[in-house]
Enzyme design. Sequence first.
Site, PDB file in Angstrom:
ATOM      1  N   GLY A 152      68.022  32.677 -22.601  1.00 29.86           N
ATOM      2  CA  GLY A 152      67.976  32.329 -21.009  1.00 29.86           C
ATOM      3  C   GLY A 152      68.476  33.939 -20.521  1.00 29.86           C
ATOM      4  O   GLY A 152      67.742  35.498 -21.787  1.00 29.86           O
ATOM      5  N   CYS A 153      68.347  34.158 -19.474  1.00 32.65           N
ATOM      6  CA  CYS A 153      68.146  36.092 -19.274  1.00 32.65           C
ATOM      7  C   CYS A 153      69.367  36.196 -19.748  1.00 32.65           C
ATOM      8  O   CYS A 153      69.610  38.017 -19.122  1.00 32.65           O
ATOM      9  CB  CYS A 153      68.420  35.546 -17.197  1.00 32.65           C
ATOM     10  SG  CYS A 153      67.734  34.861 -16.137  1.00 32.65           S
ATOM     11  N   TYR A 154      70.862  35.844 -20.239  1.00 27.09           N
ATOM     12  CA  TYR A 154      71.743  36.809 -20.688  1.00 27.09           C
ATOM     13  C   TYR A 154      71.222  37.868 -22.226  1.00 27.09           C
ATOM     14  O   TYR A 154      72.581  38.355 -22.406  1.00 27.09           O
ATOM     15  CB  TYR A 154      72.742  36.127 -20.287  1.00 27.09           C
ATOM     16  CG  TYR A 154      73.111  34.901 -21.200  1.00 27.09           C
ATOM     17  CD1 TYR A 154      72.910  34.833 -22.328  1.00 27.09           C
ATOM     18  CD2 TYR A 154      73.476  34.224 -20.392  1.00 27.09           C
ATOM     19  CE1 TYR A 154      73.455  33.703 -23.305  1.00 27.09           C
ATOM     20  CE2 TYR A 154      73.292  32.952 -21.001  1.00 27.09           C
ATOM     21  CZ  TYR A 154      73.489  32.792 -22.667  1.00 27.09           C
ATOM     22  OH  TYR A 154      73.945  31.221 -23.409  1.00 27.09           O
ATOM     23  N   PHE A 343      73.013  36.691 -15.993  1.00 22.11           N
ATOM     24  CA  PHE A 343      74.286  35.383 -16.691  1.00 22.11           C
ATOM     25  C   PHE A 343      72.665  34.080 -16.233  1.00 22.11           C
ATOM     26  O   PHE A 343      71.571  34.307 -16.420  1.00 22.11           O
ATOM     27  CB  PHE A 343      74.148  35.182 -14.712  1.00 22.11           C
ATOM     28  CG  PHE A 343      74.364  35.848 -13.961  1.00 22.11           C
ATOM     29  CD1 PHE A 343      75.897  35.835 -14.494  1.00 22.11           C
ATOM     30  CD2 PHE A 343      74.168  36.349 -13.113  1.00 22.11           C
ATOM     31  CE1 PHE A 343      76.913  36.968 -13.268  1.00 22.11           C
ATOM     32  CE2 PHE A 343      74.942  37.725 -12.513  1.00 22.11           C
ATOM     33  CZ  PHE A 343      76.471  37.748 -12.702  1.00 22.11           C
TER      34      PHE A 343
END
Length: 358
Positions: A152-154, A343
């Site tokens: 994901g985003c992290y 996050f």
Amino acid sequence: MPPNAYLNRVATAAPRYEVHRFFLSFAASMLEREPRQRSIFVRMADRAGIARRYSCFEPASDPEGATLDAAGLFRRGAFPGTAKRMELYEAAAPQLAKQAVDRLLQDEDRSRITHLIVTTCTGFSAPGIDLELVARCGLRDAVERTIIGFMGCYAAINALKLARHIVRSDAEARVLIVDVEICTLHLKETADLEKLLSFCLWGDGCAAALVTAEAHGLQLDTFCAVVAPQGRQLMTWSIHDNGFDMVLSGQVPGAINETLGSRAGEIFADVAVGDVDLWAVHPGGRSVLDAVERALDLDPRALDASRGVLHDYGNMSSATVMFVIERMLKQGRPGQRGCAMAFGPGLTAETMMFRTAG
């Protein structure tokens, strides 16, 4: 003593098709039978702090027409399944990634690249995008390849962490990081307001970065991961028959606020929050940035770079924080301290402390 690792430079790329207003109109059309929900959607979308997002797929001429895209693949009542979406990913992701890599390495001897790290959570294939990049970008076949998938985003922060480990163990290493996401590939037909609002954040993008022991750019100092208590179901990313399904709860900003407020001592260690000059915070949404600002009691302008990326590109998952860091490299002055954070599912915050070299 092991050498320090430096993020020397970042280059970014976005697709040619700007789609934000088109996608908002399409999403609103799915609520035409729910006027109250539609009114809420329009009001909240207008407050999202996003002006532009980009997609690899050319939009159709009419957002309320029979198909979303010009090729007619996303047809109302018959959006493509996961297999077709993965075919589209295999075509679009390497092409977009090559643009970013070519910009990054335009003056670089590519035979000197020793390692390739790719982060992505929006598509899978094997042989995968890593080998595609080796072939398309003129890298050596023997380059050491690693894919950080589905984090994901992290994920970009984890890629920087891994690159730092590599360089500190081998001072001659030259690590190429590629963060590429085709988020708009996973558009859904739904009348679920929360899912529609979530989708209206996402855009496509790619960032490429070079990490070496050469002392210029950003010195990568320390990393820390914190997981929000009882936050596992607040942000999830699952594979379904009709593509990947993101759940982004409205409780996420509150969980981030609480977690950063209670765990700041672990993240910043011996650095006072007030001594941090540069903030590269993943713009997961306007409310996420507001939550970070409140939790750390930041100056209202501290997150200008993050808000600027959100405004210009939306949320591009793992690539997004690197778009912010690219701005840090252009704006930073020698000797400044910085903090990057992103996050993702878990609910997890991956953080990095850095300093501008010089």
